[in-house]
Enzyme design. Structure first.
Site, PDB file in Angstrom:
ATOM      1  N   LEU A   1      52.271  63.882  30.687  1.00 43.19           N
ATOM      2  CA  LEU A   1      50.891  63.581  31.082  1.00 43.19           C
ATOM      3  C   LEU A   1      50.811  63.521  32.602  1.00 43.19           C
ATOM      4  CD1 LEU A   1      47.998  62.190  30.044  1.00 43.19           C
ATOM      5  CD2 LEU A   1      49.063  60.182  31.023  1.00 43.19           C
TER       6      LEU A   1
ATOM      7  N   HIS B   1      41.460  41.459  37.067  1.00 46.78           N
ATOM      8  CA  HIS B   1      42.139  42.681  37.520  1.00 46.78           C
ATOM      9  C   HIS B   1      43.563  42.754  36.951  1.00 46.78           C
ATOM     10  CE1 HIS B   1      38.784  43.771  39.960  1.00 46.78           C
ATOM     11  NE2 HIS B   1      38.918  42.787  40.836  1.00 46.78           N
TER      12      HIS B   1
ATOM     13  N   ASP C   1      35.590  49.611  34.426  1.00 43.68           N
ATOM     14  CA  ASP C   1      34.690  48.590  34.982  1.00 43.68           C
ATOM     15  C   ASP C   1      34.648  47.344  34.097  1.00 43.68           C
ATOM     16  OD1 ASP C   1      32.944  47.547  36.775  1.00 43.68           O
ATOM     17  OD2 ASP C   1      31.207  48.717  36.158  1.00 43.68           O
TER      18      ASP C   1
HETATM   19  C1  FPP Z   1      36.138  47.371  38.358  1.00 43.55           C
HETATM   20  O1  FPP Z   1      35.850  46.121  37.787  1.00 43.55           O
HETATM   21  C2  FPP Z   1      37.584  47.480  38.576  1.00 43.55           C
HETATM   22  C3  FPP Z   1      38.165  47.703  39.782  1.00 43.55           C
HETATM   23  C4  FPP Z   1      37.440  47.879  41.058  1.00 43.55           C
HETATM   24  C5  FPP Z   1      39.638  47.762  39.876  1.00 43.55           C
HETATM   25  C6  FPP Z   1      40.276  48.586  38.802  1.00 43.55           C
HETATM   26  C7  FPP Z   1      41.714  48.463  38.918  1.00 43.55           C
HETATM   27  C8  FPP Z   1      42.559  48.215  37.903  1.00 43.55           C
HETATM   28  C9  FPP Z   1      42.144  48.075  36.501  1.00 43.55           C
HETATM   29  C10 FPP Z   1      44.004  48.152  38.198  1.00 43.55           C
HETATM   30  C11 FPP Z   1      44.622  49.507  37.978  1.00 43.55           C
HETATM   31  C12 FPP Z   1      45.966  49.539  38.572  1.00 43.55           C
HETATM   32  C13 FPP Z   1      46.631  50.691  38.872  1.00 43.55           C
HETATM   33  C14 FPP Z   1      47.960  50.634  39.495  1.00 43.55           C
HETATM   34  C15 FPP Z   1      46.022  52.016  38.598  1.00 43.55           C
HETATM   35  P1  FPP Z   1      34.896  45.148  38.600  1.00 43.55           P
HETATM   36  O2  FPP Z   1      35.739  44.309  39.477  1.00 43.55           O
HETATM   37  O3  FPP Z   1      33.855  45.965  39.308  1.00 43.55           O
HETATM   38  O4  FPP Z   1      34.279  44.311  37.447  1.00 43.55           O
HETATM   39  P2  FPP Z   1      32.785  43.718  37.409  1.00 43.55           P
HETATM   40  O5  FPP Z   1      31.850  44.891  37.338  1.00 43.55           O
HETATM   41  O6  FPP Z   1      32.802  42.923  36.152  1.00 43.55           O
HETATM   42  O7  FPP Z   1      32.610  42.887  38.647  1.00 43.55           O
END
Ligand code: FPP
Length: 249
Positions: A130, A36, A19
């Site tokens: 893994l 992201h 997050d």
């Molecule tokens: C939450 O941060 C994150 C997500 C909803 C997306 C997570 C995805 C990735 C890190 C990419 C991973 C890629 C693969 C292929 C596994 P948020 O957007 O909720 O952040 P915020 O709370 O600051 O708004």
């Protein structure tokens, strides 16, 4: 580098809510999609760091069933990012012995993404360093209902008798049926919630929350989570003295 002092206390299975990507980007006056993209780099680094540390299963919450409620542009960016990251990283992760599997309802994804997921899964299926489980369009409640539907169908067609329903039969129908329950749950970004992640499997998992935003979750933070886990005493309902006694036997 992985420190040696965690000894035998390396968690076999870690699950992570990654997050804070959006806030990380907003703080830099950048669009959330930039966060992201940075988040994908951290994801890559976490896979490598935890694999080197000896973790056998890593389950990442990439997209929850509820994330469809985000603005369309952001959902599209995330879908595009899943596709490009898989295309870009599959061969290298395969060379490192990483087995990649997706859990969740993939029927809502584009055909292109579903095809890429299938080819990544089949290319890496025999790898053993893994097991990387990517939870996408996943929700713990969905997982439980899905298991119930499978069990109900088996009851209805006579394949199963209701008296044979127990914990292990139920668990055999969950998405991570062949995977031990998580030892360590990590959530970055400051919130202290499970957010419908692996709600059944987290019953005895050690919880680790950090304010660090996912793109800032460096290998130093990863090691801090492993060190914190090594300090915990897992009791599963027993007393601390009982656990110490068992360790001395
Ligand atoms: C939450 O941060 C994150 C997500 C909803 C997306 C997570 C995805 C990735 C890190 C990419 C991973 C890629 C693969 C292929 C596994 P948020 O957007 O909720 O952040 P915020 O709370 O600051 O708004």
């Amino acid at each position: 580098m992985v420190s040696a002092d965690t000894g035998n206390s390396i968690p076999a299975h870690i699950c992570i809510i990654m997050d804070g990507n959006g806030r990380w980007a907003t703080k830099r006056l950048m669009p959330r999609s930039y966060g992201h993209k940075k988040g994908v780099e951290t994801t890559r680094s976490a896979v490598e760091y935890f694999a080197k540390a000896g973790v056998k299963h890593l389950t990442l919450f990439a997209f929850s069933s509820e994330n469809w409620n985000r603005p369309v542009d952001e959902v599209n960016t995330l879908m595009e990012l899943f596709l490009t990251s898989l295309k870009k990283n599959t061969d290298e992760l395969n060379d490192k012995g990483i087995r990649i599997r997706f859990i969740g309802d993939r029927s809502a994804f584009s055909q292109k993404l579903r095809d890429q997921i299938s080819s990544t899964e089949s290319l890496t299926q025999n790898n053993q360093t893994l097991n990387l489980n990517i939870a996408a369009n996943y929700g713990g409640q969905w997982d439980i209902i899905n298991a119930l539907q499978i069990i109900t169908a088996k009851l209805e067609n006579g394949e199963l008798d209701s008296e044979n329903i127990d914990q292990s039969l139920f668990e055999s129908q969950l998405s991570l049926a062949d995977t031990p329950e998580p030892d360590l749950f990590i959530r970055t970004g400051g919130e202290q919630r499970i957010s419908n992640f692996l709600i059944w499997q987290l019953a005895y998992t050690e919880l680790f929350f950090t304010d660090v935003l996912w793109p800032d979750f460096t290998t130093r933070e990863m090691q801090a989570a492993l060190d914190e886990y090594a300090r915990r005493q897992r009791r599963y309902g027993k007393t601390g003295d009982q656990i110490v006694g068992e360790m001395q036997c």
